[in-house]
Design a protein around this motif. Sequence first.
Motif, mmCIF file in Angstrom:
data_model
loop_
_atom_site.group_PDB
_atom_site.id
_atom_site.type_symbol
_atom_site.label_atom_id
_atom_site.label_comp_id
_atom_site.label_asym_id
_atom_site.label_seq_id
_atom_site.Cartn_x
_atom_site.Cartn_y
_atom_site.Cartn_z
ATOM 1 N N SER A 143 -15.234 -1.097 0.519
ATOM 2 C CA SER A 143 -15.925 0.152 0.189
ATOM 3 C C SER A 143 -15.849 0.380 -1.313
ATOM 4 N N TRP A 144 -16.765 1.199 -1.822
ATOM 5 C CA TRP A 144 -16.737 1.513 -3.253
ATOM 6 C C TRP A 144 -15.401 2.163 -3.594
ATOM 7 N N LYS A 145 -14.911 3.022 -2.713
ATOM 8 C CA LYS A 145 -13.629 3.703 -2.940
ATOM 9 C C LYS A 145 -12.487 2.692 -3.026
ATOM 10 N N TYR A 146 -12.482 1.709 -2.118
ATOM 11 C CA TYR A 146 -11.412 0.708 -2.129
ATOM 12 C C TYR A 146 -11.475 -0.152 -3.385
ATOM 13 N N LEU A 147 -12.667 -0.537 -3.812
ATOM 14 C CA LEU A 147 -12.796 -1.333 -5.034
ATOM 15 C C LEU A 147 -12.311 -0.542 -6.253
ATOM 16 N N ALA A 148 -12.640 0.745 -6.295
ATOM 17 C CA ALA A 148 -12.172 1.588 -7.408
ATOM 18 C C ALA A 148 -10.656 1.730 -7.370
ATOM 19 N N GLY B 87 -24.554 -1.077 4.394
ATOM 20 C CA GLY B 87 -25.054 0.292 4.252
ATOM 21 C C GLY B 87 -25.164 0.651 2.785
ATOM 22 N N ASN B 88 -24.804 1.880 2.474
ATOM 23 C CA ASN B 88 -24.809 2.296 1.071
ATOM 24 C C ASN B 88 -23.405 2.647 0.590
ATOM 25 N N TYR B 89 -22.388 2.143 1.298
ATOM 26 C CA TYR B 89 -21.024 2.525 0.975
ATOM 27 C C TYR B 89 -20.100 1.351 0.643
ATOM 28 N N LEU C 203 -8.513 -0.478 -6.078
ATOM 29 C CA LEU C 203 -7.956 -1.757 -6.528
ATOM 30 C C LEU C 203 -8.005 -1.869 -8.049
ATOM 31 N N GLY C 204 -9.126 -1.474 -8.627
ATOM 32 C CA GLY C 204 -9.264 -1.553 -10.075
ATOM 33 C C GLY C 204 -8.298 -0.640 -10.802
ATOM 34 N N ALA C 205 -8.200 0.592 -10.343
ATOM 35 C CA ALA C 205 -7.341 1.577 -11.003
ATOM 36 C C ALA C 205 -5.867 1.228 -10.884
ATOM 37 N N ASN C 206 -5.494 0.537 -9.818
ATOM 38 C CA ASN C 206 -4.084 0.209 -9.565
ATOM 39 C C ASN C 206 -3.821 -1.286 -9.606
ATOM 40 N N LYS C 207 -4.661 -2.007 -10.330
ATOM 41 C CA LYS C 207 -4.641 -3.472 -10.329
ATOM 42 C C LYS C 207 -3.265 -4.050 -10.672
ATOM 43 N N GLU C 208 -2.668 -3.594 -11.749
ATOM 44 C CA GLU C 208 -1.391 -4.174 -12.182
ATOM 45 C C GLU C 208 -0.289 -3.952 -11.148
ATOM 46 N N ALA C 209 -0.197 -2.736 -10.614
ATOM 47 C CA ALA C 209 0.851 -2.430 -9.631
ATOM 48 C C ALA C 209 0.636 -3.226 -8.339
ATOM 49 N N LYS C 210 -0.593 -3.277 -7.867
ATOM 50 C CA LYS C 210 -0.866 -4.009 -6.623
ATOM 51 C C LYS C 210 -0.614 -5.511 -6.790
ATOM 52 N N TRP C 211 -0.985 -6.052 -7.941
ATOM 53 C CA TRP C 211 -0.775 -7.473 -8.184
ATOM 54 C C TRP C 211 0.718 -7.777 -8.300
ATOM 55 N N SER C 212 1.444 -6.911 -8.959
ATOM 56 C CA SER C 212 2.886 -7.092 -9.105
ATOM 57 C C SER C 212 3.581 -7.050 -7.740
ATOM 58 N N GLU C 213 3.180 -6.121 -6.898
ATOM 59 C CA GLU C 213 3.741 -6.039 -5.540
ATOM 60 C C GLU C 213 3.468 -7.331 -4.772
ATOM 61 N N LEU D 292 -5.976 -9.231 -0.916
ATOM 62 C CA LEU D 292 -5.884 -7.807 -0.598
ATOM 63 C C LEU D 292 -7.109 -7.323 0.177
ATOM 64 N N SER D 293 -7.784 -8.246 0.818
ATOM 65 C CA SER D 293 -8.967 -7.908 1.611
ATOM 66 C C SER D 293 -8.631 -6.795 2.607
ATOM 67 N N PRO D 294 -9.541 -5.843 2.772
ATOM 68 C CA PRO D 294 -9.303 -4.774 3.740
ATOM 69 C C PRO D 294 -9.529 -5.194 5.195
ATOM 70 N N SER D 295 -9.779 -6.461 5.427
ATOM 71 C CA SER D 295 -10.082 -6.949 6.780
ATOM 72 C C SER D 295 -8.878 -6.833 7.711
ATOM 73 N N ALA D 296 -9.147 -6.780 8.995
ATOM 74 C CA ALA D 296 -8.086 -6.770 9.993
ATOM 75 C C ALA D 296 -7.307 -8.086 9.957
ATOM 76 N N GLU D 297 -7.969 -9.187 9.592
ATOM 77 C CA GLU D 297 -7.276 -10.476 9.485
ATOM 78 C C GLU D 297 -6.114 -10.389 8.502
ATOM 79 N N VAL D 298 -6.312 -9.664 7.413
ATOM 80 C CA VAL D 298 -5.275 -9.539 6.387
ATOM 81 C C VAL D 298 -4.411 -8.309 6.632
ATOM 82 N N GLN D 299 -5.031 -7.159 6.838
ATOM 83 C CA GLN D 299 -4.296 -5.896 6.954
ATOM 84 C C GLN D 299 -3.745 -5.634 8.347
ATOM 85 N N GLY D 300 -4.269 -6.329 9.349
ATOM 86 C CA GLY D 300 -3.858 -6.049 10.713
ATOM 87 C C GLY D 300 -4.384 -4.686 11.135
#
Length: 117
Positions: free
Chosen positions: A88-93, A70-72, A95-105, A38-46
Amino acid sequence: MSEIWPTELRVSSDKKVLSIRFDDGSAYKLTSEMLRVLSPSAEVQGHSPEQRKLMYGKRNVEIMKMEPVGNYAVRIVFDDMHDTGIFSWKYLAELGANKEAKWSEYLNELAEKGLSR
């Protein structure tokens, strides 16, 4: 999500789990496999949803190192040499908050395409 700040980032000794704790009290454990597929990279997300690539065969991937951006955010370098995802800190949070749903998808999409972890 409002601005959150990590108070702890720790990679397990087997390099397969990132533990992250935020200043709002939330804490998550994210596997290296989940972070890689689920990397946010362009390689994965396009550059659009149509360009997103389904990553597979990453069950045994490990975190080699993490580099601050940086600091973000943090850049995670995986042992398959993927190093372009800036988490980003926001993206990691998120992923954590929605871990089960994202993994199931992710698992459902693998099954639909006949691919394996």
